[in-house]
Design an enzyme around this catalytic site. Sequence first.
Site, short mmCIF file in Angstrom:
data_model
loop_
_atom_site.label_atom_id
_atom_site.label_comp_id
_atom_site.label_asym_id
_atom_site.label_seq_id
_atom_site.Cartn_x
_atom_site.Cartn_y
_atom_site.Cartn_z
N ASP A 16 0.89 -1.16 -0.15
CA ASP A 16 -0.01 -0.11 0.10
C ASP A 16 0.76 1.28 0.03
O ASP A 16 2.07 1.17 0.46
CB ASP A 16 -0.88 -0.12 1.04
CG ASP A 16 -2.01 0.90 1.18
OD1 ASP A 16 -2.08 1.59 0.03
OD2 ASP A 16 -2.57 1.34 2.27
N GLY A 17 0.38 2.32 -0.66
CA GLY A 17 1.14 3.66 -0.43
C GLY A 17 1.71 4.24 -1.66
O GLY A 17 2.38 5.01 -1.63
N ASN A 18 1.41 3.46 -3.03
CA ASN A 18 2.09 3.86 -4.17
C ASN A 18 1.67 5.34 -4.55
O ASN A 18 2.49 6.02 -5.08
CB ASN A 18 1.90 3.02 -5.30
CG ASN A 18 2.37 1.54 -5.22
OD1 ASN A 18 3.22 1.26 -4.20
ND2 ASN A 18 2.06 0.33 -5.93
N TRP A 21 3.09 7.87 -2.19
CA TRP A 21 4.50 8.40 -2.22
C TRP A 21 4.68 9.08 -3.69
O TRP A 21 5.56 10.08 -3.70
CB TRP A 21 5.01 6.74 -2.90
CG TRP A 21 6.74 6.67 -3.12
CD1 TRP A 21 7.81 6.43 -2.15
CD2 TRP A 21 7.47 6.87 -4.24
NE1 TRP A 21 8.78 6.37 -2.78
CE2 TRP A 21 8.65 6.89 -4.09
CE3 TRP A 21 6.93 7.01 -5.66
CZ2 TRP A 21 9.59 6.93 -5.20
CZ3 TRP A 21 7.82 7.26 -6.62
CH2 TRP A 21 9.16 7.21 -6.27
N SER A 62 -10.15 -6.77 -6.16
CA SER A 62 -11.52 -6.72 -6.87
C SER A 62 -11.69 -5.35 -6.60
O SER A 62 -12.48 -5.04 -7.77
CB SER A 62 -12.56 -7.62 -6.15
OG SER A 62 -12.00 -8.68 -5.33
N ASN A 64 -10.09 -2.60 -6.88
CA ASN A 64 -9.40 -1.94 -7.63
C ASN A 64 -9.96 -1.77 -9.02
O ASN A 64 -9.70 -0.54 -9.53
CB ASN A 64 -7.85 -2.46 -7.80
CG ASN A 64 -6.92 -2.11 -6.44
OD1 ASN A 64 -6.07 -2.90 -6.42
ND2 ASN A 64 -7.43 -1.15 -5.40
N ARG A 184 1.52 -4.91 6.01
CA ARG A 184 1.04 -3.94 5.21
C ARG A 184 1.82 -2.80 5.66
O ARG A 184 2.22 -2.33 6.45
CB ARG A 184 -0.38 -3.89 5.92
CG ARG A 184 -1.11 -2.67 4.86
CD ARG A 184 -2.48 -2.48 5.11
NE ARG A 184 -3.19 -1.40 4.16
CZ ARG A 184 -4.28 -1.66 3.73
NH1 ARG A 184 -5.10 -2.53 4.13
NH2 ARG A 184 -4.63 -0.64 2.98
N SER A 192 -8.46 -5.20 4.12
CA SER A 192 -8.83 -5.00 2.95
C SER A 192 -9.11 -6.21 2.01
O SER A 192 -8.81 -6.25 0.82
CB SER A 192 -7.84 -4.20 2.23
OG SER A 192 -7.80 -2.99 2.74
#
Length: 236
Positions: A16-18, A21, A62, A64, A184, A192
């Site tokens: 997580d966090g792309n 960033w 799913s 996304n 995570r 999630s």
Amino acid sequence: MATYPSIPRHVAIIMDGNGRWAKERGRPRIEGHRAGAESVTEVLKGCIEQGVEYLTLYAFSSENWSRPETEVSALMTLLNHFLKAKLKDLDRQNIRLLTIGQLDRLPAKTRALIERTEAHTANHTAMTLVLALSYGGREEIVAAARSLASDAAAGKINPADIDGELFASRLQTAGIPDPDLLIRTSGEMRISNFLLWQISYAEIVIVKKFWPDFGKSDLAEAIEEYQRRHRRFGAL
Ligand code: FPP
């Protein structure tokens, strides 16, 4: 005192966090995903070095699918590149690729690349990389329930014989040991819809860093945290 395996056999990661960033750098979200793909390569190396046998990565959920079309297609393109570029590496490193999720929802090209890579690496034994793609834990559980109900209605199984083991054998992860460690990134404390059945006993380690900043040393730290907890558990 009993000894416990110090290296988790199966590590599962919610990457997580792309997006954040990239935002921090004033860059488009896809650049965060690109940098995230580099982290995948590094963490895979780290797992091999540490002797982790299974690495499961939540690459596309799913949920996304409801992101903007441009981001979804950019992620699919990135995945296609990864699958093309990594085939040789996976082969050389004796890594088997498996996928879980509703693969029929993926573009035909991506499905074809997955099939090719899975077939090519099917007999590799050093490690297994499991990519969760178009994956949802509830959907997986519902599909398993449907498959058991259908067998029961057809008289192939007796409902009274349904137990945890039989249920798990209908999940897409059948044959894969449950994760020992769930990581995570980005500090969020949510599951999630990831591996809902399989993480029942996993140790959960939340790392503050965004996924593109997560590397081998962070993996090593998460494993150390797992070992500290595991040792305490063993001493009881
Ligand atoms: C979550 O960050 C990440 C994803 C939805 C996709 C993960 C994909 C990769 C790491 C790259 C491609 C994968 C492979 C296997 C090559 P986010 O976009 O939700 O970040 P945010 O919460 O900061 O917006």
